[in-house]
Design an enzyme around this catalytic site. Structure first.
Site, PDB file in Angstrom:
ATOM      1  N   TYR A  69     -22.019 -56.346 -46.930  1.00 44.86           N
ATOM      2  CA  TYR A  69     -23.255 -56.469 -46.154  1.00 44.86           C
ATOM      3  C   TYR A  69     -24.446 -56.221 -47.080  1.00 44.86           C
ATOM      4  CZ  TYR A  69     -20.167 -56.034 -42.052  1.00 44.86           C
ATOM      5  OH  TYR A  69     -19.170 -56.200 -41.120  1.00 44.86           O
ATOM      6  N   PHE A  81     -18.973 -58.785 -33.055  1.00 45.63           N
ATOM      7  CA  PHE A  81     -19.668 -59.697 -32.156  1.00 45.63           C
ATOM      8  C   PHE A  81     -19.362 -59.311 -30.710  1.00 45.63           C
ATOM      9  CE2 PHE A  81     -21.193 -64.408 -32.221  1.00 45.63           C
ATOM     10  CZ  PHE A  81     -22.250 -64.069 -31.392  1.00 45.63           C
ATOM     11  N   PRO A  82     -19.583 -58.020 -30.345  1.00 42.54           N
ATOM     12  CA  PRO A  82     -19.191 -57.552 -29.009  1.00 42.54           C
ATOM     13  C   PRO A  82     -20.061 -58.066 -27.878  1.00 42.54           C
ATOM     14  CG  PRO A  82     -20.355 -55.823 -30.181  1.00 42.54           C
ATOM     15  CD  PRO A  82     -20.151 -56.933 -31.160  1.00 42.54           C
TER      16      PRO A  82
END
Length: 285
Positions: free
Chosen positions: A62, A207-208
């Site tokens: 990231y 990606f909840p």
């Protein structure tokens, strides 16, 4: 109405809040480069801990490296009980470019660098970000097992894997968690979730917060959420918490306001009949 557990014992020994924080969005566009305001991102991280979050998920890719650096700068020395999870196994060559890289020597190097950036002596949860098709998983995880034996890693998890791949990995090393794409609108990992539920492994959906046609403004799920005085994001997260006690959602945001909104999802209470209504709506895709 069944009461929803607020915590989960990761690896059987780390008591963590089931609603955590994912630190992918505190870097630049395309998960690449510096954020527009580093101090603002540190403020989001500190606010998450203030709100009671003690499970923060990141990865060396990231930024790359920037998310881990910001966590170390904002939160170390860590408040007792705070669990930092990170991942290695994806190399970055540009914005939105992710290349699996699971060579043992690379993973060893990345763990050492993660420890330095996060200002940790031991990574509580290290996850193989992707299985590299060019490297046998036994080789990748064999190197990680040595790091675990040296005390540099406490627990090990996997990301974006099938049930068969989890079983294969568990022959090499103890696995405590799986991180796959999963939300109310995208359930391709249903079989993996069921396996984790039955085996007592943590399931960390990335990606909840659901997107796409099912969650359009003014759609049936949106109308349901508004009727109950909550946002669609809160409904998406609350559904995950309700779906299985092994699910640990890690919604990410670069905004303190949005963070505070997401955290209120843990307080959403719907009756069993209302959850059935949500399922019925979701089934109309």
């Amino acid at each position: 109405m069944a009461s929803i557990a607020k915590t989960f014992r990761l690896g059987g020994d780390l008591e963590i809040t089931r609603l955590g924080y994912g630190a992918m969005r505190i870097v630049g566009k395309g998960v690449w480069g510096e954020p527009a305001d580093r101090e603002a991102m540190k403020a989001v991280l500190r606010r998450a801990v203030e709100l009671g979050v003690n499970f923060i998920d990141t990865a060396d890719s990231y930024g790359p490296t920037i998310s881990e650096e910001l966590i170390g700068q904002a939160l170390a020395p860590y408040k007792p009980g705070v669990v930092i999870a990170t991942k290695s196994g994806l190399a970055r060559t540009g914005p939105d470019v992710w290349v699996p890289l699971g060579r043992p020597e690379y993973l060893i190097q990345q763990v050492e660098l993660s420890l330095r950036r996060l200002k940790l002596q031991q990574i509580d949860l290290w996850q193989l970000h992707r299985i590299d098709p060019k490297v046998p998983v036994e080789e990748s995880l064999g190197a990680v097992k040595k790091l675990q034996e040296q005390g540099k890693i406490r627990h090990v998890g996997l990301s974006e894997v099938s049930v068969e791949q989890i079983k294969q990995a568990r022959k090499v090393i103890e696995i405590v968690s799986v991180q796959n794409l999963y939300n109310i609108a995208d359930r391709k990992s249903e079989a993996v979730l069921e396996y984790c539920h039955n085996e007592g492994l943590a399931f960390i959906p990335w990606f909840p917060v659901a997107a796409g046609k099912l969650t359009q403004p003014g759609g049936k799920l949106d109308v349901f959420a508004q009727r109950h005085g909550i946002t669609l994001s809160q409904l998406s997260i609350a559904w995950l918490l309700h779906r299985s006690p092994v699910i640990l959602p890690i919604p990410g945001t670069s905004s303190v306001q949005h963070l505070e909104e997401n955290m209120k999802a843990a307080d959403v209470q719907l009756s069993d009949a209302e959850w059935r209504e949500v399922e019925a709506i979701a089934g109309q895709r």
